[in-house]
Design an enzyme around this catalytic site. Structure first.
Site, short mmCIF file in Angstrom:
data_model
loop_
_atom_site.label_atom_id
_atom_site.label_comp_id
_atom_site.label_asym_id
_atom_site.label_seq_id
_atom_site.Cartn_x
_atom_site.Cartn_y
_atom_site.Cartn_z
N CYS A 15 -9.63 0.64 14.47
CA CYS A 15 -8.54 -0.30 14.69
C CYS A 15 -7.21 0.21 14.14
O CYS A 15 -6.17 0.09 14.80
CB CYS A 15 -8.89 -1.66 14.09
SG CYS A 15 -9.46 -1.60 12.38
N HIS A 39 -3.26 -5.73 11.00
CA HIS A 39 -3.07 -4.57 10.13
C HIS A 39 -1.60 -4.14 10.16
O HIS A 39 -0.96 -4.16 11.22
CB HIS A 39 -3.92 -3.39 10.60
CG HIS A 39 -5.38 -3.54 10.38
ND1 HIS A 39 -5.93 -4.57 9.65
CD2 HIS A 39 -6.43 -2.76 10.79
CE1 HIS A 39 -7.25 -4.42 9.61
NE2 HIS A 39 -7.58 -3.34 10.30
#
Length: 334
Positions: free
Chosen positions: A131, A238
């Site tokens: 990711c 993130h």
């Protein structure tokens, strides 16, 4: 466009459920949908497009009982290693979200905005990158094309959802003082410079993933890369501080122009009005947000950027669905 048979493996997990949501949102042309999970989840139902779909136990036999064009895997490396080739042997293409196949030279590691063409050169398995790597390379690829990257320094600030439901539980329960169950230390009101296991050289597996995956996706082993991956008390999204050295001269204005014209990117860069990417904005979105773009005067041809994306969507589920869309569009034309 003709319809396809889709399997979602790990359908009851955080990413598996998001895969289903993204498939529905993007109106992927599905004929039959098959949901697979572990024995303990078999028999559960999950709503999809107004209908309840029953979860099947993942076994060799249950795979052979269905006909699948694309199998989206998000059940961990051990499951992928054991069952991916069973789908391939039955004629399906596996798009795997685990780290199992990422560094296999025979398996393409794909981010559609970056190297989508490599998806077609597969032997039945395509790997979804980590990711944190996905959002980074979406921002880095256009800059690499324009100025050629020499070195990258990654510093990540990663949401607890990257550790699944247990990570989310640790944060939410930790706010009330409960001890951690997933992380080695409390994550509520804290920051952990520790994601995945440590290697003998002091780097974590997460940091290693970013280093090797970036080189493979950008197709350039000459790029020097280092990384520090950090877990922060954020549920989704993130964030990454990326310091880049280029072979060619670069200015803030030139970088802005390149990023504004790049696919999959939203530029948020107006610090005078406090406009910059934040996880709270990226949550629920598929784009990669880039801001705080500024020249690094401490090195020649240096640049700093700040990159944010929803790690469960673009960082996992959406990227996998986009790969399936690429393959299916080509299949539908032939």
């Amino acid at each position: 466009m003709k319809k396809a048979n889709i399997a979602v493996v790990g359908a009851t997990g955080v990413v598996g459920r998001m895969m289903l949501k993204v498939l529905e949102e993007r109106s992927f042309p599905i004929d039959n949908l098959y949901l697979f999970a572990s024995k303990r989840s078999a028999g559960k139902t999950i709503a999809f497009c107004g209908k309840d779909c029953t979860v099947r136990e993942l076994t060799e036999k249950s795979i052979k009982n269905v006909s699948v064009n694309y199998a989206l895997f998000s059940a961990g490396g051990d499951v992928s290693n054991r069952y991916a080739k069973a789908f391939v042997s039955c004629g399906g293409v596996v798009i795997d979200n685990s780290s199992c196949w990422r560094m296999d030279n025979s398996v393409p590691l794909v981010v559609p905005e970056v190297n989508g063409e490599t998806a077609f050169n597969n032997s039945g398995i395509i790997a979804n990158p980590n990711c944190s790597t996905i959002q980074a390379v979406v921002a880095l690829k256009p800059l690499h094309d324009a100025f050629k990257i020499k070195r990258i320094v990654y510093s990540t600030y990663q949401a607890v959802s990257g550790a699944g439901k247990q990570g989310l539980d640790d944060l939410r329960n930790g706010i009330d003082g409960a001890p951690p169950q997933k992380f080695p230390h409390p994550i509520a009101f804290n920051v952990l410079p520790h994601i995945d296991v440590f290697s003998d050289d002091g780097y974590t597996k997460e940091e290693r993933k970013m280093i090797v995956e970036t080189k493979k996706i950008l197709g350039d082993d000459s790029i020097r890369i280092t990384a520090t991956a950090v877990r922060v008390p954020v549920c989704y999204g993130h964030s990454e501080s990326i310091n880049i050295e280029f072979h060619m001269p670069v200015t803030r204005e030139a970088a802005l122009k390149v990023l504004h014209n790049a696919p999959g990117i939203v530029v948020r860069d107006d610090v005078q009005n406090n406009l910059y990417p934040m996880p709270i904005e990226a949550e629920g979105r598929d784009e990669v947000f880039v801001g705080r773009i500024r020249e690094d005067k401490s090195v020649e041809n240096g640049l700093n950027i700040w990159v944010v994306a929803d790690n469960i969507r673009k960082g996992a589920a959406t990227n996998a669905v986009q790969i399936a869309e690429l393959l299916h569009r080509k299949t539908s034309r032939t």
